[in-house]
Design a protein around this motif. Sequence first.
Motif, PDB file in Angstrom:
ATOM      1  N   SER A  45       0.774  -1.138   0.072  1.00 43.42           N
ATOM      2  CA  SER A  45       0.022   0.002  -0.141  1.00 43.42           C
ATOM      3  C   SER A  45       0.959   1.332   0.055  1.00 43.42           C
ATOM      4  O   SER A  45       0.804   2.037  -1.071  1.00 43.42           O
ATOM      5  N   GLU A  46       2.102   1.115   0.689  1.00 44.29           N
ATOM      6  CA  GLU A  46       2.992   2.612   0.942  1.00 44.29           C
ATOM      7  C   GLU A  46       3.436   2.563  -0.270  1.00 44.29           C
ATOM      8  O   GLU A  46       3.817   3.747  -0.883  1.00 44.29           O
TER       9      GLU A  46
ATOM     10  N   ILE B 137      11.090   7.848  -6.636  1.00 47.49           N
ATOM     11  CA  ILE B 137      11.660   6.795  -6.114  1.00 47.49           C
ATOM     12  C   ILE B 137      12.739   6.441  -7.035  1.00 47.49           C
ATOM     13  O   ILE B 137      13.877   5.767  -6.329  1.00 47.49           O
ATOM     14  N   LEU B 138      12.838   6.498  -8.387  1.00 45.50           N
ATOM     15  CA  LEU B 138      14.072   5.942  -8.962  1.00 45.50           C
ATOM     16  C   LEU B 138      15.097   7.029  -8.791  1.00 45.50           C
ATOM     17  O   LEU B 138      16.358   6.473  -8.534  1.00 45.50           O
ATOM     18  N   ALA B 139      15.060   8.201  -8.321  1.00 45.87           N
ATOM     19  CA  ALA B 139      16.064   9.311  -7.886  1.00 45.87           C
ATOM     20  C   ALA B 139      16.409   8.565  -6.510  1.00 45.87           C
ATOM     21  O   ALA B 139      17.583   8.659  -6.344  1.00 45.87           O
TER      22      ALA B 139
ATOM     23  N   GLN C   3      13.337  10.882   3.829  1.00 47.23           N
ATOM     24  CA  GLN C   3      12.884  12.379   3.546  1.00 47.23           C
ATOM     25  C   GLN C   3      11.682  12.333   2.659  1.00 47.23           C
ATOM     26  O   GLN C   3      10.674  13.152   2.673  1.00 47.23           O
ATOM     27  N   ALA C   4      11.274  11.246   1.970  1.00 45.62           N
ATOM     28  CA  ALA C   4      10.222  10.969   0.862  1.00 45.62           C
ATOM     29  C   ALA C   4       9.336   9.825   1.227  1.00 45.62           C
ATOM     30  O   ALA C   4       8.030  10.029   0.969  1.00 45.62           O
ATOM     31  N   MET C   5       9.780   8.999   2.195  1.00 45.61           N
ATOM     32  CA  MET C   5       8.820   7.781   2.394  1.00 45.61           C
ATOM     33  C   MET C   5       8.257   7.954   3.966  1.00 45.61           C
ATOM     34  O   MET C   5       9.145   8.284   4.723  1.00 45.61           O
ATOM     35  N   ARG C   6       7.333   7.500   3.941  1.00 44.66           N
ATOM     36  CA  ARG C   6       6.718   7.689   5.558  1.00 44.66           C
ATOM     37  C   ARG C   6       7.368   6.412   6.152  1.00 44.66           C
ATOM     38  O   ARG C   6       7.156   5.018   5.753  1.00 44.66           O
TER      39      ARG C   6
ATOM     40  N   PHE D   1      11.093   0.601   2.804  1.00 43.01           N
ATOM     41  CA  PHE D   1      12.603   1.153   3.033  1.00 43.01           C
ATOM     42  C   PHE D   1      13.489  -0.029   2.550  1.00 43.01           C
ATOM     43  O   PHE D   1      14.487   0.296   1.848  1.00 43.01           O
ATOM     44  N   LEU D   2      13.384  -1.278   3.027  1.00 45.48           N
ATOM     45  CA  LEU D   2      14.204  -2.571   2.562  1.00 45.48           C
ATOM     46  C   LEU D   2      14.118  -2.926   1.202  1.00 45.48           C
ATOM     47  O   LEU D   2      15.213  -2.998   0.678  1.00 45.48           O
TER      48      LEU D   2
END
Length: 688
Positions: free
Chosen positions: A9-10, A24-26, A511-514, A538-539
């Motif tokens: 979901s995230e 996400i690519l960056a 910085q971009a993901m919760r 994150f993983l």
Amino acid sequence: MTAFRLALSELRRMTGGTLPKLAILALSLVPLLYGAVYLYANWDPYGNLDGVKAALVVDDDGADTADGRLDVGATVRENLLEDGTFDWQLVDSAAAAERGVKDGTYEFALTIPGDFSANLASASDPATARKANLHVTTNDANNYLLSSIVDKLTSSVHDTVAAEVGEETASQLLTGFSTVHGQLERAADGAGQLADGAASADSGAAELVTGLGTLSSGAQTLVSGQEQLATGANQLSAGAGELSAGADQLSSGAAELSSGLGQLSSATAQLPQQAQQLADGARQVAAGTTGLESAVTASSDAARQGVTDAVTRLVQQGVLTQEQAAALQQELAGTTAGSGGLEQLKALSDGAAAVSAGADQLAGSAPQLTSGISAANDGASRLSTGAADLSTGAAELSSGAGGLAGGAQQALDGTRQLAAGADDAAAGAGSLQDGVGQLRDGSAELARQLTAGAGEIPNPNDEERANASAVIADPLTVRTVDQAEAGSYGAGLAPYFLTLAMWVGIFMLAQAMRPISRRALASNAPGWKIALGGWLPFLAVSLVQATLLYAVVRFGLGLDPVHPVRAWGLLLMASMAFSALIQGIVALLGSVGKFVVLVLLVLQLVSAGGTFPWQTIPAPLHLAHDVLPMGYTVTGLRQLLYGGDLTQVATVAVGLLGYTAVGLLLSLLAARRHRLWTLKTLQPEISI
């Protein structure tokens, strides 16, 4: 709702549009940009030093040595230009080179001074040995690390030149050893000859002692003889004086004898004639007395007349003197009258006959007597002359005997001094014998020690001298055994920058993901599912980051790991641990957690031991190295990339799993803590 559904979901939320997908690519490329680009820029900086301009000034004047011309400066210049490590620019003067370094034309300058070769050549003479210098001019305003690189260059030049010159000097030294060895051998031979000579001298000294003892004894005997000589010379001098006086008397007596004999010779010159006359007269007396006897018988008167006539004739003839004739006539006058007178006439006649016979004999012997007296006169004359000569010679003898006595005394004094000197010489000869004995023993010992010493001094041949010269000039050969070799500067930094890039890349994800889903917090899902669901995105992205970074470094930059798959696996485990820690800290502390992650980044930058060994950092930072994960990851990657100890990798892997567990625990605490919403949750004081 499962943890994977929460994670998906995230991820769907993050990839719901074009920009989120690009984000996400960056984010996936952040480690690549940070780690790969840095490694690319520093992969082989030492291989690109030929682009660094450096000034080279060669003022060396060279030097003349016993082995020929020495021009080390020119050799260094040729070697540097041929090596091409730097972009060497030949400059005319040191001042121009220094100006170029100051204004940035050259990064640094290397100057070889005019006395460079002369100072190097001076090493062969300890009395005048001087160090040769290389002058290096750097400017940290141009580049700080370049000074360290230049130091390595000059050290290399120093070592090369020192080894070359040292080898030449050592060769001369070893040649000197050979010379000394030969000279010691000759000295040993000379010492042996000296020992032989000392032995002969010892024997001669013994003979000298014996001879000087004999000389001393003979000198004493000579003293005694000289004393007798002096006594005899004195006696001779006295006797010569007496002889001279007697010779004078003899000369006088001989002169008188000669004179008397001359007179005797003159007086007896007529003796033969007179003796003949006496004989004749005696015969006539005999004849007359015979006739007188007859006449006495006939007539005494006639007889007396006849006697008187006969006596007269005898006086005239010189047979009788006048007194004899008178006595005879008187005697005859008394005897003419008797038989007694006749008897006297008979006796006179017999005497006259005897006188006549004696006178005949005297007349016969008178010439011989006269001749003998003449010869005696001649002999007396010669005796007188000889006696005069004897007197003169005796006087000279007396004078000479006096001189002889004085000389004998001087000779005696000298002989006494000779005797004393002979005694001293005999004593000195004894000391000489002792000294010569010591010389004999010492020279023999010297010969033995010189022979032993010559054996201890090296006498290398040409091959041995060349090998020993190389060893003396460069006695240390460093044989480096690389148990794990990086291969290049970039490969050496790879473990550190791969690890650092992963931490920075995951930190950027925060910085971009919760870190935790609010939707999940509002649901009835258990806390562990919420924590796991927050970590898995994150993983997933960090694994992509790790894979991309490793692939580019591995195949793009040419990193050649000894254990490539295990190295990739360890990097993935590091991504897992880092992502769990960062997600857990940020999930628990929110915006403050991001600052904490940044602080942890700074601490790990200085304590991970990526460049210098971590043991060189200040002691207070050792705890950061022991506690934080980057240091372990760097250690593990080094073992896998360079072929080190795999047991350490196992320890690192266990440690990373532990850090992952710590991160998940923090995320679990965050899930439980954030189920309770407060006003600060809805309106945080700081939102980053």
